[in-house]
Design an enzyme around this catalytic site. Structure first.
Site: not given
Ligand code: NAP
Length: 267
Positions: A142, A155
């Site tokens: 991130s 985080y």
């Molecule tokens: P998201 O839409 O909430 O997706 C998160 C995914 O991770 C879901 O598929 C969830 O599925 C899975 N997950 C969560 N906890 C888990 C666990 N304990 N075991 C297995 N799977 C798990 O969020 P996203 O934004 O796409 O996040 C993806 C990555 O991007 C993360 O690492 C986040 O830190 C990073 N990121 C996001 C942003 C942003 O602004 N969105 C910015 C920078 C970085 P289930 O609930 O079905 O397990």
């Protein structure tokens, strides 16, 4: 899956957001996919969609990657996948509250998911990729890895770990045929902020990128065997530059985000 000769992509956190777009893009480019997340019903739906849309094999692997036994089970499965071409270690989440006030169990789950699972899955796929002299590993870190913020301590720290893990690993992978990338998105439209319980308030509209844009830049950089660190979007490349060299210039944006993470009502 064993009858297929297509390359295999493994994506963690494929039920929504960035991981879901990775699953769609990699399936569209001819990969079979092995999708990992906790929600079995959602995983099955995504697998069915991908199989129908792209004529590939999509398999669901239900696992909680913040659980040591589940991490070991998934790692063991990956160790034996001879067609494994791409690992996207993407699953992650954020929390609110300070180190003093945040639920300690949630903080521990974050450490295991972002740190332990990332390392164990990469460790599981590396021997096969090195033997085949090919492979792509993408770890979703991130922009927060450059932006220490109150209410975001673990985080920030775990995202630094993920970025630095990839940057250091790249030095071990020189001339091996295996590419590693730390994908560092800024604010991206996904379920992340809904799950966090904060919505998107306090963050200006211009600051958000679609997940498709994030994934397309990542895959283009990976295809070209480009730099290890990938920061999608020109505005976030500029923000990272400022965070490194002139963080005071982003004071007001960071203050708003800080208030939100601390659960303090904006004035
Ligand atoms: P998201 O839409 O909430 O997706 C998160 C995914 O991770 C879901 O598929 C969830 O599925 C899975 N997950 C969560 N906890 C888990 C666990 N304990 N075991 C297995 N799977 C798990 O969020 P996203 O934004 O796409 O996040 C993806 C990555 O991007 C993360 O690492 C986040 O830190 C990073 N990121 C996001 C942003 C942003 O602004 N969105 C910015 C920078 C970085 P289930 O609930 O079905 O397990």
């Amino acid at each position: 899956m064993s009858m297929s000769s297509r390359p295999l992509a493994v994506i963690t956190g494929a039920t929504s957001g960035i991981g879901n777009v990775f699953a769609h893009r990699l399936a569209a480019s001819g990969h079979d996919v092995l999708l990992v997340a906790r929600d079995a019903a959602r995983l099955d739906t995504v697998c069915a969609e991908l199989g129908t849309a792209h004529g590939i094999q999509a398999e669901a692997l239900v696992a909680d990657l913040s659980d040591d036994a589940d991490i070991a089970r998934v790692a063991d499965r990956l160790r034996h996948e001879s067609r494994l071409a791409t690992l996207v270690s993407n699953a992650g989440f954020g929390t609110r509250g300070t180190i003093e006030t945040a639920d300690p169990a949630g903080q521990s789950r974050m450490l295991r998911l972002h740190v332990q699972a990332t390392h164990e899955l990469v460790h599981a796929v590396l021997p096969g990729m090195l033997a085949r002299r090919s492979g792509t590993i993408i770890v979703v870190a991130s922009v927060a890895s450059w932006s220490p913020t109150a209410g975001n301590v673990n985080y920030n720290a775990t995202k630094v770990y993920q970025r630095m893990y990839c940057e250091a690993l790249a030095h071990e992978l020189v001339d091996t045929g295996v590419y590693v990338q730390a994908l560092c998105p800024g604010f991206t439209y996904t379920e992340f902020h809904d799950r966090l319980g904060s919505g998107r308030k306090g963050i200006p509209g211009w600051a958000w990128l679609p997940a498709e844009r994030v994934v397309d830049e990542s895959l283009a950089q990976a295809k070209g065997r480009g730099a290890v660190v990938c920061v999608p979007g020109k505005r976030f490349k500029l923000i990272v530059f400022l965070l490194k060299y002139a963080p005071w210039m982003l004071g007001s944006l960071r203050q708003r985000y800080r208030r939100d993470r601390l659960n303090v009502t904006p004035q």
